[in-house]
Design a protein around this motif. Structure first.
Motif, mmCIF file in Angstrom:
data_model
loop_
_atom_site.group_PDB
_atom_site.id
_atom_site.type_symbol
_atom_site.label_atom_id
_atom_site.label_comp_id
_atom_site.label_asym_id
_atom_site.label_seq_id
_atom_site.Cartn_x
_atom_site.Cartn_y
_atom_site.Cartn_z
ATOM 1 N N ALA A 175 0.813 -1.210 0.000
ATOM 2 C CA ALA A 175 0.000 0.000 0.000
ATOM 3 C C ALA A 175 0.851 1.266 0.000
ATOM 4 O O ALA A 175 0.476 2.277 0.587
ATOM 5 N N MET A 176 1.967 1.220 -0.687
ATOM 6 C CA MET A 176 2.798 2.415 -0.820
ATOM 7 C C MET A 176 2.242 3.276 -1.944
ATOM 8 O O MET A 176 1.955 2.791 -3.031
ATOM 9 N N ASP A 177 2.105 4.555 -1.659
ATOM 10 C CA ASP A 177 1.698 5.544 -2.652
ATOM 11 C C ASP A 177 2.807 6.581 -2.662
ATOM 12 O O ASP A 177 2.832 7.475 -1.827
ATOM 13 N N GLY A 178 3.763 6.378 -3.580
ATOM 14 C CA GLY A 178 4.980 7.178 -3.534
ATOM 15 C C GLY A 178 5.773 6.775 -2.315
ATOM 16 O O GLY A 178 6.054 5.599 -2.102
ATOM 17 N N ASP A 179 6.083 7.736 -1.466
ATOM 18 C CA ASP A 179 6.826 7.456 -0.230
ATOM 19 C C ASP A 179 5.909 7.299 0.979
ATOM 20 O O ASP A 179 6.384 7.145 2.100
ATOM 21 N N GLN A 180 4.598 7.367 0.763
ATOM 22 C CA GLN A 180 3.638 7.318 1.864
ATOM 23 C C GLN A 180 2.902 5.973 1.884
ATOM 24 O O GLN A 180 2.632 5.385 0.838
ATOM 25 N N VAL A 181 2.562 5.513 3.087
ATOM 26 C CA VAL A 181 1.755 4.301 3.241
ATOM 27 C C VAL A 181 0.295 4.724 3.223
ATOM 28 O O VAL A 181 -0.129 5.570 4.015
ATOM 29 N N PHE A 182 -0.473 4.123 2.312
ATOM 30 C CA PHE A 182 -1.905 4.392 2.239
ATOM 31 C C PHE A 182 -2.621 3.487 3.244
ATOM 32 O O PHE A 182 -2.303 2.320 3.374
ATOM 33 N N GLY A 183 -3.601 4.030 3.956
ATOM 34 C CA GLY A 183 -4.397 3.231 4.880
ATOM 35 C C GLY A 183 -3.634 2.780 6.103
ATOM 36 O O GLY A 183 -3.859 1.674 6.613
ATOM 37 N N LYS A 184 -2.766 3.623 6.597
ATOM 38 C CA LYS A 184 -1.955 3.266 7.762
ATOM 39 C C LYS A 184 -2.843 2.777 8.902
ATOM 40 O O LYS A 184 -3.816 3.433 9.266
ATOM 41 N N GLY A 185 -2.557 1.581 9.407
ATOM 42 C CA GLY A 185 -3.300 1.012 10.520
ATOM 43 C C GLY A 185 -4.596 0.313 10.137
ATOM 44 O O GLY A 185 -5.301 -0.187 11.001
ATOM 45 N N ASN A 186 -4.921 0.257 8.831
ATOM 46 C CA ASN A 186 -6.186 -0.319 8.394
ATOM 47 C C ASN A 186 -5.937 -1.382 7.318
ATOM 48 O O ASN A 186 -5.660 -1.055 6.159
ATOM 49 N N ALA A 187 -6.037 -2.643 7.695
ATOM 50 C CA ALA A 187 -5.723 -3.748 6.780
ATOM 51 C C ALA A 187 -6.669 -3.785 5.584
ATOM 52 O O ALA A 187 -6.249 -4.068 4.462
ATOM 53 N N TYR A 188 -7.963 -3.502 5.806
ATOM 54 C CA TYR A 188 -8.912 -3.493 4.695
ATOM 55 C C TYR A 188 -8.537 -2.428 3.665
ATOM 56 O O TYR A 188 -8.479 -2.706 2.466
ATOM 57 N N GLU A 189 -8.297 -1.200 4.124
ATOM 58 C CA GLU A 189 -7.943 -0.115 3.200
ATOM 59 C C GLU A 189 -6.664 -0.436 2.435
ATOM 60 O O GLU A 189 -6.575 -0.158 1.240
ATOM 61 N N GLN A 190 -5.688 -1.011 3.127
ATOM 62 C CA GLN A 190 -4.447 -1.366 2.437
ATOM 63 C C GLN A 190 -4.697 -2.430 1.379
ATOM 64 O O GLN A 190 -4.237 -2.311 0.248
ATOM 65 N N ALA A 191 -5.438 -3.474 1.724
ATOM 66 C CA ALA A 191 -5.697 -4.551 0.766
ATOM 67 C C ALA A 191 -6.480 -4.028 -0.436
ATOM 68 O O ALA A 191 -6.143 -4.342 -1.587
ATOM 69 N N TYR A 192 -7.494 -3.218 -0.204
ATOM 70 C CA TYR A 192 -8.288 -2.667 -1.307
ATOM 71 C C TYR A 192 -7.404 -1.824 -2.231
ATOM 72 O O TYR A 192 -7.471 -1.934 -3.454
ATOM 73 N N PHE A 193 -6.568 -0.976 -1.637
ATOM 74 C CA PHE A 193 -5.645 -0.132 -2.402
ATOM 75 C C PHE A 193 -4.696 -0.998 -3.233
ATOM 76 O O PHE A 193 -4.446 -0.712 -4.412
ATOM 77 N N ILE A 194 -4.194 -2.062 -2.635
ATOM 78 C CA ILE A 194 -3.274 -2.964 -3.336
ATOM 79 C C ILE A 194 -3.966 -3.629 -4.524
ATOM 80 O O ILE A 194 -3.415 -3.676 -5.624
ATOM 81 N N PHE A 195 -5.170 -4.154 -4.319
ATOM 82 C CA PHE A 195 -5.874 -4.785 -5.437
ATOM 83 C C PHE A 195 -6.146 -3.784 -6.550
ATOM 84 O O PHE A 195 -6.084 -4.131 -7.733
ATOM 85 N N SER A 196 -6.398 -2.529 -6.205
ATOM 86 C CA SER A 196 -6.585 -1.488 -7.223
ATOM 87 C C SER A 196 -5.299 -1.268 -8.018
ATOM 88 O O SER A 196 -5.334 -1.097 -9.242
ATOM 89 N N LYS A 197 -4.158 -1.276 -7.319
ATOM 90 C CA LYS A 197 -2.866 -1.135 -8.009
ATOM 91 C C LYS A 197 -2.612 -2.327 -8.928
ATOM 92 O O LYS A 197 -2.143 -2.163 -10.059
ATOM 93 N N ILE A 198 -2.919 -3.507 -8.451
ATOM 94 C CA ILE A 198 -2.729 -4.723 -9.249
ATOM 95 C C ILE A 198 -3.614 -4.678 -10.492
ATOM 96 O O ILE A 198 -3.177 -5.023 -11.593
#
Length: 128
Positions: free
Chosen positions: A35-58
């Motif tokens: 869930a890296m967006d540039g140098d920032q972690v997207f959805g810090k502390g939230n596993a659902y938000e990170q996973a959703y963001f990752i699937f969107s990147k994929i």
């Protein structure tokens, strides 16, 4: 067979020697994605938000090769807290209900940053 490479442009791709995704023939492999967006972690502390963001990147990687999530046959999810499997699974389901790739989810000790909770890789096979 032709080997097509997709780079994300991050500096560590050249340092480590890897690509975001590769297509050879009708097979696409997408590297471990966080869930890296540039140098920032997207959805810090939230596993659902990170996973959703990752699937969107994929999904964007697959689109680059003229493919889509419907072509995914395998997902591998590495998580730092397996007790969050339902939240991560919820995001997985939002992308794959009706597609139903084989899936693996395992708990790992840590990822490259302590703020990253999930890393996901996929394999897709594009029909001829």
């Amino acid at each position: 067979m032709k080997r097509e490479i997709l780079k994300s442009g991050t500096p560590w791709e050249d340092i480590v020697g890897y690509s975001r995704a590769i297509k050879i023939g009708n097979v696409i492999e997408v590297a471990g994605t966080t869930a890296m967006d540039g140098d920032q972690v997207f959805g810090k502390g939230n596993a659902y938000e990170q996973a959703y963001f990752i699937f969107s990147k994929i999904e964007k990687c697959l689109t680059h090769f003229g493919s889509s999530m419907k072509d995914v046959v395998r997902t591998k999810m590495y998580v730092t807290d397996i007790s969050q499997w339902e939240e991560i699974g919820k995001a997985h389901g939002q992308f794959f209900i009706g597609i139903n790739p084989v899936a693996t989810m395992v708990e790992v000790n840590r990822l490259i940053s302590p703020d990253l909770l999930v890393e996901i890789e996929v394999t897709a096979i594009v029909p001829n």
